[in-house]
Design an enzyme around this catalytic site. Structure first.
Site, PDB file in Angstrom:
ATOM      1  N   CYS A   1       0.888  -1.239   0.023  1.00 18.92           N
ATOM      2  CA  CYS A   1       0.062   0.083  -0.016  1.00 18.92           C
ATOM      3  C   CYS A   1       0.682   1.164   0.018  1.00 18.92           C
ATOM      4  O   CYS A   1       1.980   1.158   0.486  1.00 18.92           O
ATOM      5  CB  CYS A   1      -0.772  -0.053   1.235  1.00 18.92           C
ATOM      6  SG  CYS A   1      -1.981  -1.449   1.432  1.00 18.92           S
TER       7      CYS A   1
ATOM      8  N   ARG B   1       5.087  -0.084  -6.082  1.00 19.86           N
ATOM      9  CA  ARG B   1       5.114  -0.751  -4.881  1.00 19.86           C
ATOM     10  C   ARG B   1       4.355  -1.908  -5.018  1.00 19.86           C
ATOM     11  O   ARG B   1       4.217  -3.014  -4.080  1.00 19.86           O
ATOM     12  CB  ARG B   1       4.777   0.098  -3.619  1.00 19.86           C
ATOM     13  CG  ARG B   1       5.438   1.311  -3.252  1.00 19.86           C
ATOM     14  CD  ARG B   1       4.969   2.163  -2.350  1.00 19.86           C
ATOM     15  NE  ARG B   1       4.837   1.576  -1.264  1.00 19.86           N
ATOM     16  CZ  ARG B   1       5.573   1.731   0.094  1.00 19.86           C
ATOM     17  NH1 ARG B   1       6.535   2.493  -0.211  1.00 19.86           N
ATOM     18  NH2 ARG B   1       5.191   1.384   1.298  1.00 19.86           N
TER      19      ARG B   1
ATOM     20  N   TRP C   1      -2.950  -2.577  -1.506  1.00 20.65           N
ATOM     21  CA  TRP C   1      -2.661  -4.060  -1.569  1.00 20.65           C
ATOM     22  C   TRP C   1      -3.395  -5.005  -0.663  1.00 20.65           C
ATOM     23  O   TRP C   1      -3.238  -4.832   0.392  1.00 20.65           O
ATOM     24  CB  TRP C   1      -1.157  -4.271  -1.647  1.00 20.65           C
ATOM     25  CG  TRP C   1      -0.779  -5.557  -1.976  1.00 20.65           C
ATOM     26  CD1 TRP C   1      -0.238  -5.924  -3.451  1.00 20.65           C
ATOM     27  CD2 TRP C   1      -0.223  -6.738  -0.962  1.00 20.65           C
ATOM     28  NE1 TRP C   1       0.313  -7.173  -3.195  1.00 20.65           N
ATOM     29  CE2 TRP C   1       0.323  -7.602  -2.036  1.00 20.65           C
ATOM     30  CE3 TRP C   1      -0.268  -6.975   0.347  1.00 20.65           C
ATOM     31  CZ2 TRP C   1       0.618  -8.888  -1.467  1.00 20.65           C
ATOM     32  CZ3 TRP C   1       0.178  -8.058   0.794  1.00 20.65           C
ATOM     33  CH2 TRP C   1       0.617  -8.890  -0.097  1.00 20.65           C
TER      34      TRP C   1
ATOM     35  N   ASN D   1      -1.684   2.166   5.865  1.00 18.32           N
ATOM     36  CA  ASN D   1      -1.087   0.939   5.471  1.00 18.32           C
ATOM     37  C   ASN D   1      -0.666   0.278   6.722  1.00 18.32           C
ATOM     38  O   ASN D   1      -0.731   0.707   7.646  1.00 18.32           O
ATOM     39  CB  ASN D   1       0.306   1.614   4.971  1.00 18.32           C
ATOM     40  CG  ASN D   1       0.470   2.124   3.696  1.00 18.32           C
ATOM     41  OD1 ASN D   1      -0.839   2.299   3.054  1.00 18.32           O
ATOM     42  ND2 ASN D   1       1.551   2.755   3.072  1.00 18.32           N
ATOM     43  N   GLY D   2      -0.573  -1.223   6.317  1.00 19.69           N
ATOM     44  CA  GLY D   2      -0.475  -1.953   7.518  1.00 19.69           C
ATOM     45  C   GLY D   2      -1.697  -3.122   7.812  1.00 19.69           C
ATOM     46  O   GLY D   2      -2.536  -3.024   7.207  1.00 19.69           O
TER      47      GLY D   2
ATOM     48  N   GLU E   1      17.981 -17.365  -7.145  1.00 22.77           N
ATOM     49  CA  GLU E   1      17.493 -16.359  -7.270  1.00 22.77           C
ATOM     50  C   GLU E   1      16.989 -16.012  -8.907  1.00 22.77           C
ATOM     51  O   GLU E   1      15.965 -15.432  -9.366  1.00 22.77           O
ATOM     52  CB  GLU E   1      18.672 -15.222  -7.288  1.00 22.77           C
ATOM     53  CG  GLU E   1      18.417 -13.936  -7.582  1.00 22.77           C
ATOM     54  CD  GLU E   1      17.362 -13.015  -6.865  1.00 22.77           C
ATOM     55  OE1 GLU E   1      16.467 -13.610  -6.153  1.00 22.77           O
ATOM     56  OE2 GLU E   1      17.069 -11.869  -7.631  1.00 22.77           O
TER      57      GLU E   1
ATOM     58  N   LYS F   1      13.525 -14.848 -10.244  1.00 20.40           N
ATOM     59  CA  LYS F   1      13.225 -13.749 -11.119  1.00 20.40           C
ATOM     60  C   LYS F   1      12.143 -14.106 -12.242  1.00 20.40           C
ATOM     61  O   LYS F   1      11.107 -13.277 -12.557  1.00 20.40           O
ATOM     62  CB  LYS F   1      14.533 -13.361 -11.701  1.00 20.40           C
ATOM     63  CG  LYS F   1      15.415 -12.317 -10.928  1.00 20.40           C
ATOM     64  CD  LYS F   1      14.877 -11.100 -10.520  1.00 20.40           C
ATOM     65  CE  LYS F   1      13.969 -11.069  -9.396  1.00 20.40           C
ATOM     66  NZ  LYS F   1      14.534 -11.108  -8.131  1.00 20.40           N
TER      67      LYS F   1
ATOM     68  N   GLU G   1       8.578 -14.645 -10.762  1.00 12.46           N
ATOM     69  CA  GLU G   1       7.904 -13.477 -10.363  1.00 12.46           C
ATOM     70  C   GLU G   1       7.236 -12.479 -11.576  1.00 12.46           C
ATOM     71  O   GLU G   1       6.289 -12.039 -11.419  1.00 12.46           O
ATOM     72  CB  GLU G   1       8.783 -12.451  -9.922  1.00 12.46           C
ATOM     73  CG  GLU G   1       9.111 -12.730  -8.498  1.00 12.46           C
ATOM     74  CD  GLU G   1      10.240 -11.683  -7.880  1.00 12.46           C
ATOM     75  OE1 GLU G   1       9.879 -10.927  -6.885  1.00 12.46           O
ATOM     76  OE2 GLU G   1      11.207 -11.709  -8.461  1.00 12.46           O
TER      77      GLU G   1
ATOM     78  N   HIS H   1      17.469 -36.813  -6.874  1.00 12.29           N
ATOM     79  CA  HIS H   1      16.799 -37.188  -5.712  1.00 12.29           C
ATOM     80  C   HIS H   1      15.298 -37.082  -5.966  1.00 12.29           C
ATOM     81  O   HIS H   1      14.733 -37.096  -4.736  1.00 12.29           O
ATOM     82  CB  HIS H   1      17.432 -36.808  -4.679  1.00 12.29           C
ATOM     83  CG  HIS H   1      18.748 -37.189  -4.394  1.00 12.29           C
ATOM     84  ND1 HIS H   1      19.398 -38.384  -3.950  1.00 12.29           N
ATOM     85  CD2 HIS H   1      19.860 -36.385  -4.581  1.00 12.29           C
ATOM     86  CE1 HIS H   1      20.539 -38.216  -4.109  1.00 12.29           C
ATOM     87  NE2 HIS H   1      21.159 -37.249  -4.572  1.00 12.29           N
TER      88      HIS H   1
ATOM     89  N   LYS I   1       6.362  -4.062  -3.658  1.00 19.08           N
ATOM     90  CA  LYS I   1       7.858  -3.955  -3.799  1.00 19.08           C
ATOM     91  C   LYS I   1       8.374  -4.179  -2.369  1.00 19.08           C
ATOM     92  O   LYS I   1       9.512  -4.493  -1.935  1.00 19.08           O
ATOM     93  CB  LYS I   1       8.049  -2.567  -4.228  1.00 19.08           C
ATOM     94  CG  LYS I   1       9.496  -2.018  -4.126  1.00 19.08           C
ATOM     95  CD  LYS I   1      10.318  -2.902  -5.054  1.00 19.08           C
ATOM     96  CE  LYS I   1      11.873  -2.599  -5.025  1.00 19.08           C
ATOM     97  NZ  LYS I   1      12.673  -3.586  -5.577  1.00 19.08           N
TER      98      LYS I   1
HETATM   99  C1  F6R Z   1      12.141 -10.112  -5.336  1.00 14.74           C
HETATM  100  C2  F6R Z   1      11.872  -9.355  -4.187  1.00 14.74           C
HETATM  101  C3  F6R Z   1      11.440  -9.723  -2.936  1.00 14.74           C
HETATM  102  C4  F6R Z   1      12.261  -8.931  -1.751  1.00 14.74           C
HETATM  103  C5  F6R Z   1      11.627  -9.444  -0.340  1.00 14.74           C
HETATM  104  C6  F6R Z   1      12.618  -8.396   0.511  1.00 14.74           C
HETATM  105  O1  F6R Z   1      12.479  -9.840  -6.422  1.00 14.74           O
HETATM  106  O2  F6R Z   1      12.012  -8.271  -4.614  1.00 14.74           O
HETATM  107  O3  F6R Z   1      11.753 -11.278  -2.873  1.00 14.74           O
HETATM  108  O4  F6R Z   1      13.574  -9.142  -2.216  1.00 14.74           O
HETATM  109  O5  F6R Z   1      10.482  -9.022  -0.341  1.00 14.74           O
HETATM  110  O6  F6R Z   1      12.644  -7.221   0.369  1.00 14.74           O
HETATM  111  P1  F6R Z   1      13.529  -6.463   1.095  1.00 14.74           P
HETATM  112  O7  F6R Z   1      14.828  -6.629   0.415  1.00 14.74           O
HETATM  113  O8  F6R Z   1      13.076  -4.875   0.916  1.00 14.74           O
HETATM  114  O9  F6R Z   1      13.703  -6.694   2.645  1.00 14.74           O
END
Ligand code: F6R
Length: 614
Positions: free
Chosen positions: A2, A27, A80, A106-107, A487, A491, A494, A510, A609
């Site tokens: 949010c 975000r 969100w 927010n929250g 990772e 990517k 996502e 396995h 985000k």
């Molecule tokens: C993936 C991504 C998330 C963040 C995770 C932690 O592309 O962006 O997996 O890495 O939500 O976020 P931060 O680093 O802001 O604590």
């Protein structure tokens, strides 16, 4: 997640609010809304499911230009969904007392159900399923002519987290804002004040900002904020200056923020490295750690707490700390860590990694570690973020604002900063000056190595379009490259919504190998490093099940090329910098697959985000 924007000043508020919401779109959100004062002194609320552009259209269609011109105070929100579907009814602002009070939040209000029950028993009628509306009614119930007092009283009854902005028809020149667990920043302009959950909504108006801290409540007018505790004691918070340029939060000619951020990695990492390598002593200069070599030498174990991509960086960190500093290291998913009653002591250093510095689970892990007497250091990108402040010591990434929801340059900056930290800790132990100097050179070479991968972008795009229609993919890597495989898979899933998993190369046989067939590609990290021969064997096992293999190979390594169906060539690196260089190739691969599939790359579905809820 949010986003909040609020404005009080002399300019037309609705235009500023909508622009602010656009800046917060990255975000991740699923509905939006705003509230402002009409000429007759009423509060007008407009909400919309879906994108901010739809809200903007609705605002223009349902108001006239004079009404918009004359509104000089308002609040706005991108939601969100947590409690209730992403519908217009559930979008913020929420109102109480027949529209006399409006609130954005927010929250999560954890005790909302009991507040709701209590308010309903007093005759309040709810029009949404949200937790936020309960708080709006509670503020309404406490209101006796003083908005600040009513909000303070209501917040004392609330369990959970909040960043809020509240307005009332009785106070057309005030916004009351408060925070606990959800960031809020106040931008102080000339005859105007802008509040937001994130500086990107503020930076085009003013660079002078005040970061509220948990427990703060502020009365905001065009003259600026007055800040208090919930018990009405005055609080002083310093004014900080935002250092980065507004252009850093814009696309600069790239189709997506994600692509821009992939391409700016050479510069981002230059910034992360600048001034931090001591070429005489062969060590790193990390003054934000605020620890002498003697103090660093007493650290006996490292615990890394993080989530998502940042956790993957932390997993790379384990290999770096154990190899270079002979320090046992345990990377922990932050939410699991905080609830497992971790065994910590004064000789343990907890490293919290977070791009945003606001991730709720990582913040809770930091608080638990401080409580248990451990040393805590934050590795954050956002300056002044809660984790950076509460950890009290740490290293900023200096990678510049990351807007694309899928993290790219933050990952490579995190790994680079971890490498510098491993160098520093290593030099306080068994790492020789010669080895330290060699590592300094390796680190210095990272930006130019990344340039070489970026130069392959067209070739990577061609391979990506060939595989864009698959439904599944595995990423395999060995040793220090295993977290990079995780990772790469994250990517891809996502942003392209392809089901992708990362595995240790040896683990496939396995169980997961049962899934492989000619439609199930395997992306193999085949860098010419110790262990490659074994991974080549694993690749042969995949090929024997007809799975097409895309190899990330060291340029000139024909042995590796021969076993793959397609290859992405990257420069030769040491094992310590390989995760950074390899990740860039995987980011480009995921990006081009997602683009070929027509996905919404910068705002993938269901993602946010900054994850500020548990
Ligand atoms: C993936 C991504 C998330 C963040 C995770 C932690 O592309 O962006 O997996 O890495 O939500 O976020 P931060 O680093 O802001 O604590």
């Amino acid at each position: 997640m949010c986003g909040i924007v609020g404005y009080v000043g002399k300019r037309p508020a609705t235009e500023l609010l909508i622009n602010g919401l656009h800046r917060l779109e990255y975000r991740g959100y699923d509905s939006a809304g705003l509230a402002f004062f009409t000429a007759s002194g009423a509060i007008r609320v407009i909400k919309q499911a879906g994108k901010v552009a739809l809200l903007e259209k609705k605002l223009i269609e349902t108001t006239d230009a004079t009404e918009r011109e004359n509104a000089h105070l308002g609040i706005a929100h991108t939601r969100w969904a947590t409690h209730g579907l992403p519908t217009e009814e559930n979008a913020h602002p929420h109102t109480a007392c027949s529209g006399e009070i409006a609130l954005v939040h927010n929250g999560i209000i954890e005790n909302y159900a009991s507040i709701r029950k209590q308010m309903e028993s007093h005759g309040c009628v709810f029009s949404s399923q949200t937790d936020t509306e309960a708080l709006a009614h509670l503020i309404g119930a406490y209101y006796k002519g003083d908005l600040l007092a009513a909000v303070s009283q209501a917040l004392k009854k609330v369990e959970g987290t909040y960043g809020i902005a509240v307005i009332s028809v009785h106070h057309p020149d005030q916004i009351v804002v408060a925070r606990k667990g959800s960031p809020l920043v106040i931008g102080v302009g000339e005859n105007e004040t802008i509040v937001a959950s994130d500086v990107s909504a503020i930076v085009s108006h003013t660079r002078q900002v005040i970061y509220l801290q948990d427990g703060d409540i502020a009365l905001v007018t065009l003259a600026g904020p007055q800040i208090f505790t919930l018990d009405n004691a005055t609080v002083h918070r310093p004014v900080a200056t935002i250092e980065w340029e507004i252009g850093a939060a814009e696309k600069g000619g790239f189709e997506h923020f994600m692509l821009k951020e992939i391409f700016e990695q050479p510069m981002a990492l230059q910034n992360a490295i600048r001034g931090r390598l001591d070429m005489a002593l062969g060590t790193a200069i990390l003054s934000g750690l605020n620890m002498t070599p003697r103090e660093l030498a007493t650290v006996q174990r490292l615990i890394i707490v993080a989530c998502g991509t940042s956790l993957h960086a932390g997993m790379v960190g384990k290999y770096l700390f154990e190899a270079l500093a002979t320090l046992p290291t345990d990377p922990e998913q932050a939410a699991e860590f905080r609830y497992c009653n971790p065994i910590l002591g004064p000789n343990e250093l907890v490293v919290a990694i977070s791009q945003s510095g606001e991730t709720a689970d990582t913040l809770a892990a930091v608080r638990e570690s401080i409580q248990k007497g451990a040393l805590v250091a934050g590795l954050c990108n956002v300056v002044g973020s809660t984790i950076a402040r509460e950890a009290g010591r740490g290293v900023y990434l200096h990678a510049g604002p990351e807007i694309g929801v899928a993290s790219t340059k933050a990952f490579t900056a995190q790994v680079t900063v971890l490498l510098m930290l491993a160098l520093k800790l290593g030099r306080c132990r068994r790492l020789s000056r010669e080895d330290g100097l060699w590592l300094c050179q390796e680190i210095t070479a990272i930006p130019s190595m990344i340039e070489k991968v970026l130069a392959q972008s067209h070739a990577i795009e061609v391979i990506a379009s060939k595989y864009a229609s698959v439904s599944n993919a595995f990423f395999i890597g060995r040793g220090i490259l295993y977290p990079t495989a995780l990772e790469g898979a994250l990517k891809l899933k996502e942003i392209s919504y392809i089901h992708a998993e990362g595995y240790q190369a040896a683990e496939l046989k396995h169980g997961p190998i049962a899934l492989l067939d000619e439609h199930f590609p395997v992306i193999a990290l085949l860098n010419d490093l110790p262990g490659k021969e074994k991974t080549l064997g694993n690749v042969q096992e995949c090929r024997a099940r007809k799975a097409p293999v895309i190899g990330i190979v060291t340029e000139g390594d024909h042995e590796a090329e021969e076993v793959c169906n397609d290859v992405i060539r990257i420069p030769r690196t040491s094992q310590y910098t390989a995760p950074v260089i390899t990740a860039v190739a995987l980011q480009l691969f995921a990006y081009y697959v997602a683009r070929a599939r027509g996905c919404e790359i910068d705002q993938p579905r269901n993602l946010a985000k900054s994850v500020t809820v548990e």
